[in-house]
Design a protein around this motif. Structure first.
Motif, PDB file in Angstrom:
ATOM      1  N   UNK A 284       0.829  -1.206   0.000  1.00  0.00           N
ATOM      2  CA  UNK A 284       0.000   0.000   0.000  1.00  0.00           C
ATOM      3  C   UNK A 284       0.864   1.256   0.000  1.00  0.00           C
ATOM      4  N   UNK A 285       1.948   1.228   0.813  1.00  0.00           N
ATOM      5  CA  UNK A 285       2.836   2.392   0.848  1.00  0.00           C
ATOM      6  C   UNK A 285       3.505   2.620  -0.495  1.00  0.00           C
ATOM      7  N   UNK A 286       3.804   1.520  -1.214  1.00  0.00           N
ATOM      8  CA  UNK A 286       4.465   1.667  -2.528  1.00  0.00           C
ATOM      9  C   UNK A 286       3.578   2.442  -3.484  1.00  0.00           C
ATOM     10  N   UNK A 287       2.267   2.141  -3.464  1.00  0.00           N
ATOM     11  CA  UNK A 287       1.351   2.901  -4.346  1.00  0.00           C
ATOM     12  C   UNK A 287       1.341   4.386  -3.963  1.00  0.00           C
ATOM     13  N   UNK A 288       1.224   4.628  -2.623  1.00  0.00           N
ATOM     14  CA  UNK A 288       1.201   6.028  -2.199  1.00  0.00           C
ATOM     15  C   UNK A 288       2.530   6.707  -2.488  1.00  0.00           C
ATOM     16  N   UNK A 289       3.643   6.009  -2.282  1.00  0.00           N
ATOM     17  CA  UNK A 289       4.957   6.591  -2.534  1.00  0.00           C
ATOM     18  C   UNK A 289       5.137   6.952  -3.995  1.00  0.00           C
ATOM     19  N   UNK A 290       4.618   6.117  -4.882  1.00  0.00           N
ATOM     20  CA  UNK A 290       4.734   6.417  -6.312  1.00  0.00           C
ATOM     21  C   UNK A 290       4.048   7.740  -6.640  1.00  0.00           C
ATOM     22  N   UNK A 291       2.841   7.943  -6.067  1.00  0.00           N
ATOM     23  CA  UNK A 291       2.118   9.186  -6.340  1.00  0.00           C
ATOM     24  C   UNK A 291       2.858  10.372  -5.731  1.00  0.00           C
ATOM     25  N   UNK A 292       3.349  10.190  -4.489  1.00  0.00           N
ATOM     26  CA  UNK A 292       4.073  11.285  -3.839  1.00  0.00           C
ATOM     27  C   UNK A 292       5.334  11.630  -4.613  1.00  0.00           C
ATOM     28  N   UNK A 293       6.034  10.608  -5.123  1.00  0.00           N
ATOM     29  CA  UNK A 293       7.240  10.861  -5.922  1.00  0.00           C
ATOM     30  C   UNK A 293       6.934  11.686  -7.163  1.00  0.00           C
ATOM     31  N   UNK A 294       5.801  11.377  -7.803  1.00  0.00           N
ATOM     32  CA  UNK A 294       5.422  12.174  -8.965  1.00  0.00           C
ATOM     33  C   UNK A 294       5.198  13.628  -8.579  1.00  0.00           C
ATOM     34  N   UNK A 295       4.510  13.834  -7.428  1.00  0.00           N
ATOM     35  CA  UNK A 295       4.286  15.206  -6.985  1.00  0.00           C
ATOM     36  C   UNK A 295       5.611  15.887  -6.633  1.00  0.00           C
ATOM     37  N   UNK A 296       6.496  15.137  -5.962  1.00  0.00           N
ATOM     38  CA  UNK A 296       7.790  15.717  -5.598  1.00  0.00           C
ATOM     39  C   UNK A 296       8.611  16.081  -6.821  1.00  0.00           C
ATOM     40  N   UNK A 297       8.549  15.227  -7.859  1.00  0.00           N
ATOM     41  CA  UNK A 297       9.284  15.542  -9.089  1.00  0.00           C
ATOM     42  C   UNK A 297       8.802  16.863  -9.695  1.00  0.00           C
ATOM     43  N   UNK A 298       7.453  17.012  -9.723  1.00  0.00           N
ATOM     44  CA  UNK A 298       6.903  18.261 -10.252  1.00  0.00           C
ATOM     45  C   UNK A 298       7.345  19.445  -9.392  1.00  0.00           C
ATOM     46  N   UNK A 299       7.241  19.279  -8.068  1.00  0.00           N
ATOM     47  CA  UNK A 299       7.643  20.372  -7.178  1.00  0.00           C
ATOM     48  C   UNK A 299       9.128  20.667  -7.297  1.00  0.00           C
ATOM     49  N   UNK A 300       9.950  19.616  -7.467  1.00  0.00           N
ATOM     50  CA  UNK A 300      11.397  19.816  -7.620  1.00  0.00           C
ATOM     51  C   UNK A 300      11.725  20.609  -8.877  1.00  0.00           C
ATOM     52  N   UNK A 301      10.999  20.278  -9.964  1.00  0.00           N
ATOM     53  CA  UNK A 301      11.229  21.039 -11.196  1.00  0.00           C
ATOM     54  C   UNK A 301      10.911  22.522 -10.994  1.00  0.00           C
ATOM     55  N   UNK A 302       9.780  22.790 -10.307  1.00  0.00           N
ATOM     56  CA  UNK A 302       9.424  24.179 -10.056  1.00  0.00           C
ATOM     57  C   UNK A 302      10.449  24.841  -9.143  1.00  0.00           C
ATOM     58  N   UNK A 303      10.878  24.109  -8.093  1.00  0.00           N
ATOM     59  CA  UNK A 303      11.871  24.665  -7.172  1.00  0.00           C
ATOM     60  C   UNK A 303      13.191  24.921  -7.881  1.00  0.00           C
ATOM     61  N   UNK A 304      13.547  24.013  -8.817  1.00  0.00           N
ATOM     62  CA  UNK A 304      14.803  24.196  -9.556  1.00  0.00           C
ATOM     63  C   UNK A 304      14.773  25.482 -10.361  1.00  0.00           C
ATOM     64  N   UNK A 305      13.610  25.741 -10.978  1.00  0.00           N
ATOM     65  CA  UNK A 305      13.496  26.979 -11.767  1.00  0.00           C
ATOM     66  C   UNK A 305      13.660  28.204 -10.875  1.00  0.00           C
ATOM     67  N   UNK A 306      13.004  28.168  -9.683  1.00  0.00           N
ATOM     68  CA  UNK A 306      13.121  29.306  -8.756  1.00  0.00           C
ATOM     69  C   UNK A 306      14.558  29.430  -8.257  1.00  0.00           C
ATOM     70  N   UNK A 307      15.191  28.284  -7.966  1.00  0.00           N
ATOM     71  CA  UNK A 307      16.584  28.325  -7.485  1.00  0.00           C
ATOM     72  C   UNK A 307      17.515  28.934  -8.530  1.00  0.00           C
ATOM     73  N   UNK A 308      17.271  28.596  -9.801  1.00  0.00           N
ATOM     74  CA  UNK A 308      18.102  29.187 -10.855  1.00  0.00           C
ATOM     75  C   UNK A 308      17.966  30.713 -10.876  1.00  0.00           C
TER      76      UNK A 308
END
Length: 992
Positions: A284-308
């Protein structure tokens, strides 16, 4: 409390106990020297060593000064020196007793009273081990740390052994054996010391296996204390019962054995239950982790742009600072321009700061846009539970669900849906305590139910939680997708359980991982017991076959696929299975386990037995025939010799078997011609009615009229020659009649054998083709009808029509397969008649091209060209249609990804010439020989659906029309089939 703090606490307790014992020796407090009356007392030097050990272990922990570390080293060395010296006294016989240095007189009084108070061997060894462990316990090298922890375990075992001696009242512990005595509180201090050493570095070495968050550690935390305490309790109960006279020694041993069995079974069941529950949570955690990872990837991309962007701003500020430094240096040199330079720098700084303020303002606006327009709802609370900040998504959601207008400073429970306030309060409390929580919330919206993923995350500043951020994500679509996946898995499981073939999956240890209903049913019917998950598959195999099975597994592990047939019941109704064992790999190619599939072939075996019976009857027929019949193998040696042959030649069967027929029995003038005849028969020809003079055993010369035919094995390969003879020495006048009789009988015999073999082969291939080709359409029809039956009240009419269209297409496909099989059967039986009719050439082929184009779902365009001198021809339109449709269908099927196939029709020299070409996968040279055989499929077509009957039907149909077929093909370049059919003026000119 952390384990490191427990370590420090245990060290303090050990130091306090040892200090109290020293005070007891000073004050003669017997109850402190020996807490249990009539037991040993702790030696004062032992108490001093405990003080030094606690000092060393406490000062060696990280965070202390170098002086403290040196002090700890000195204390450790003192303990090692005392232990080594005492060990030398015990084994080397040194004159002085170091354990009597402190309170010598009081120790002498104890010795006079026959109360042992010295340092025994096991106490000395424990101090030596403790000193070494103190040196290594905080080592950065893994091996040294493991040694320290293992020494701590040895110390604990020796101390526990002493306690067990007191608990069980072992007589040897009355200091009659010099190396056993150890005071009660001495053993307790050693247990405290062992715990302190183990808890000092709980996340390294062997302790890491017990403190990690994994399932094994969680289980070990429960099992290890039980495995220590329960045997102690059981042993005590057994000794108590023995001393009370309640149980005998033998009964006590039996009760201990039974108790240990029950304990281990309960512990194993607990272990299994714990692991199963943890695996379920991990999935069950693996399913939730997969979704959270997708959200984190999106947030990381946005954060990377702001960091630049921030990095660029910092670089500009750094450049500005460098310019200011340079200006200051110039000011110090140019004092005469100080005022002017200051004013210039001030103006430049104001302009730069203004520009930077503008840029920072723009960045804040951009961040505010991102915060405002994100799809996730964000709510920031302070530690008091008041609203600090929220975004537009959260505001819109809470207004739509609860009609609440959030504002800064509100208690956060006022902006929570009423039905979820208790849950929200508990999650907020956990977040303020520093724990991150994530839950799913099911909320009814006006537009329908919504599923939200809520994440409560603490925000730490200056080492404490100052704020809590709540992030909500809409996972309604994801949950719906999960439900669809679960339904899909249930459908696949239904197919897996309802197939006729039996399957079982094993892990690397040959334990059952999965099986379908067919395998469970077979196992129960054959062994009388149900198969279950985790069982060793070898328990369902007869013991004498287990070694053979294990050898097969070794071969499969090496990459082979094992197939064999076996009889699993040997009573009046034997059951035969065809077994296949294959290797199952992980995605990285490593071994995952094994798959065993089985299919019952009892009917086929019965059929083979019938064939064997027929063959035996045929052999008896040959042996008891009233004409000479004898057989030769491929090299010309006699392997069959019936009774009449023995009578005619006067050679018995034993005399001729294994002898070369030409060399040993044919006269020299005829050997060459007979040898040539033998070669022709071995090559496949049948020789009839040839006269051969031979000499009998008595020297009499007779003439035999022979008919020779090749003998075939079950795979239709020539394995020898069968010869039927007639003695025509006295009946030469009747030779013609006899020749016809022998020839006819030989032909009928060969035809019967050949027909029987072809029938067996045809049935075997048909069963294999039908089970493979009909399974997919039947499964599709079954799934479609089950879907309609279950959801007919909830699906639209268009969906019903689409499902019905699927069923009709699969039925048409099955009809097409059956038509092919029936066509082959009719042509083989000679039941197909040519029905000649007059047709219009161009219209006929245009209709065929259009029908094939539409039936193939318009995947390939058909390039049709007709260039015929005759507008009409006389032929069988049904047979011509079969030829063209099969060739066009094959051209489309075996040219995937190509835009078109070609159909060219011409007539030359009173011959209709039809050419079908494609640019597909082509035909390998090795497949040309069997191209037109029934059920034969090319080696490069196994991934493409088909029956292997199309070209066989084409060939037989072309033969019926008196035509010919020619093939030109290159692998991966394409194939061209050229059909030539004779043209006739009218339909009466064609006959079959």
């Amino acid at each position: 409390m952390k384990l490191e703090n427990w370590s420090r606490l245990l060290v303090v307790i050990m130091g306090v106990v040892s200090a109290l014992v020293l005070a007891a020796w000073q004050l003669d407090a017997e109850w402190l020297k020996r807490p249990v009356a009539s037991t040993l007392s702790m030696n004062p030097l032992t108490a001093l060593c405990f003080l030094f050990t606690s000092l060393a272990l406490g000062l060696r922990s990280p965070g202390h000064s170098p002086v403290a570390h040196k002090t700890a080293t000195a204390a450790t060395v003192i303990v090692l020196v005392i232990g080594a010296y005492r060990l030398a006294e015990i084994f080397g016989g040194l004159p002085s007793e170091i354990d009597e240095v402190l309170y010598h007189k009081k120790l002498a009084l104890d010795a006079a009273a026959q109360r042992f108070s010295g340092m025994s061997l096991n106490v000395t060894l424990n101090f030596i081990l403790a000193g070494v462990a103190c040196f290594l316990v905080y080592s950065r090298q893994y091996a040294q740390l493991v040694v320290a922890q293992m020494l701590a375990v040895v110390i604990a075992l020796l101390a526990l052994f002493a306690w067990l001696g007191y608990l069980y009242r072992v007589p040897e512990f009355d200091h009659s054996i010099p190396y056993l005595p150890m005071a009660v509180h001495t053993a307790g201090c050693f247990l405290l010391l062992a715990g302190a050493l183990l808890f000092a570095t709980p996340r390294r070495g062997i302790m890491r296996q017990l403190t990690s968050p994994y399932a094994g550690s969680l289980v070990a935390k429960v099992l290890i204390p039980l495995l220590i305490l329960l045997p102690i309790l059981i042993g005590y109960i057994r000794l108590w019962g023995h001393r009370k006279g309640l149980i005998s020694t033998e009964l006590g041993v039996a009760l201990i054995v039974i108790s240990f069995m029950v304990i281990f079974i309960l512990l194993i069941l607990y272990n299994t239950n714990s692991l199963n529950r943890r695996d379920a949570r991990q999935k069950a955690d693996a399913w939730r982790l997969k979704f959270v990872n997708q959200q984190l990837q999106t947030a990381n991309l946005e954060s990377a742009a702001v960091n630049e962007e921030l990095s660029a701003t910092l670089e500009e500020l750094a450049t500005t600072n460098e310019e200011m430094v340079t200006s200051n240096e110039n000011l110090s040199v140019l004092n005469d321009r100080l005022e002017l330079a200051k004013e210039t720098i001030r103006l430049q700084a104001e302009e730069i700061i203004r520009q930077k303020d503008d840029q920072l303002t723009e960045y804040r606006k951009n961040l505010d846009i991102i915060f405002t327009n994100t799809q996730e709802g964000i709510l920031l609370l302070n530690a008091a539970g008041e609203v600090v900040l929220f975004n537009k998504t959260f505001e819109s959601f809470i207004r739509g669900t609860a009609g609440i207008h959030p504002r800064t400073g509100m208690p956060f429970l006022d902006v929570v849906v009423r039905t979820r306030r208790d849950v929200a309060r508990a999650l907020f409390t956990k977040a303020v305590a520093g724990e991150t929580s994530q839950v799913e919330a099911h909320i009814d919206m006006p537009t329908g139910p919504v599923v939200l993923l809520l994440r409560y995350e603490p925000v730490r500043q200056f080492g404490r939680v100052t704020h809590v951020i709540i992030v909500s994500s809409d996972i309604t679509d994801k949950k719906a997708q999960e439900n669809r996946i679960l339904q899909s898995e249930a459908n696949l499981k239904a197919i897996f359980d309802n197939t006729l073939d039996a399957f079982v999956l094993l892990d690397q240890e040959l334990r059952v991982v999965a099986f379908n209903e067919a395998y469970s049913r077979n196992a129960f019917n054959l062994n009388g017991k149900r198969i279950d998950m985790g069982e060793d598959i070898r328990t369902f195999i007869r013991p004498e076959r287990v070694p053979i099975f294990e050898k097969m597994i070794v071969q499969v592990r090496g990459g082979e696929t094992i197939q064999y047939e076996t009889q699993v019941r040997e009573d009046s109704s034997p059951v035969w299975f065809r077994i296949a064992i294959t290797r199952v790999n992980n995605p990285d190619g490593s071994l995952r386990g094994y798959c065993i599939s089985s299919r019952e072939i009892s009917q086929q075996k019965e059929y083979e037995n019938n064939l064997t019976t027929i063959a035996n009857e045929l052999s008896g027929l040959i042996d008891n025939s009233n004409v000479p019949i004898f057989g030769l193998d491929q090299k010309g040696y006699v392997n069959e010799w019936n009774q009449v042959t023995s009578q005619v030649t006067q050679y018995s069967k034993q005399e001729v078997l294994g002898h070369h027929w030409v060399t040993d029995f044919i006269e020299p003038p005829y050997r060459d011609s007979v040898g040539e005849i033998f070669k022709r028969v071995i090559a496949g020809d049948s020789i009839n009615n040839f006269e051969l003079p031979i000499q009998t055993k008595t020297g009499e010369r007779i003439i035999l009229l022979l008919a020779a035919s090749p003998r075939y094995d079950t795979e239709n390969h020539i394995k020898g020659v069968i010869m039927v003879a007639q003695n025509i020495t006295e009946l030469i006048d009747y030779r013609k009649g006899l020749e016809r009789m022998v020839q006819e009988r030989t032909r009928e015999l060969n035809e019967a054998l050949q027909k029987e073999k072809e029938l067996v082969d045809l049935k075997t291939k048909f069963v294999a083709m039908a089970s493979h080709e009909f399974r997919t359409p039947l499964s599709t029809i079954s799934l479609a009808t089950g879907f309609l039956r279950r959801y007919k009240d909830r699906i639209a009419g268009e969906e019903i029509d689409r499902k019905l269209d699927d069923i009709v297409r699969q039925i048409e496909h099955m009809n097409y397969l059956l038509e092919d099989v029936l066509t082959v059967g009719k042509t083989e039986a000679g039941k197909v008649n040519v029905n000649v009719q007059v047709i219009e050439v161009e219209r006929f082929f245009e209709v065929l091209a259009r029908e094939v184009y539409q039936s193939s779902e318009k995947t390939h365009r058909i390039r049709l060209s007709v260039a015929c001198d005759h507008a009409v021809i006389a032929t069988d339109p049904r047979m011509l249609r079969i030829i063209v449709v099969n060739l066009l269908t094959n051209a489309i099927k075996f040219s995937p990804g190509q835009p078109s196939v070609g159909l060219h029709v011409t007539d030359t020299n009173r011959t209709l010439r039809v050419q079908v070409s494609d640019a597909g996968i082509g035909i390998p040279d090795d497949d040309r020989e069997n191209l037109f055989n029934s059920f034969h499929r090319g080696s490069n077509t196994l991934a493409i659906q088909g029956t292997g009957l199309g070209l066989s039907i084409v060939r037989k149909t072309v033969d019926l029309l008196g035509g010919s077929i020619h093939v030109e093909s290159s692998v991966n370049q394409g194939t061209t089939f050229i059909i030539a059919i004779p043209l006739h003026e009218n339909k009466d000119d064609i006959s079959h």
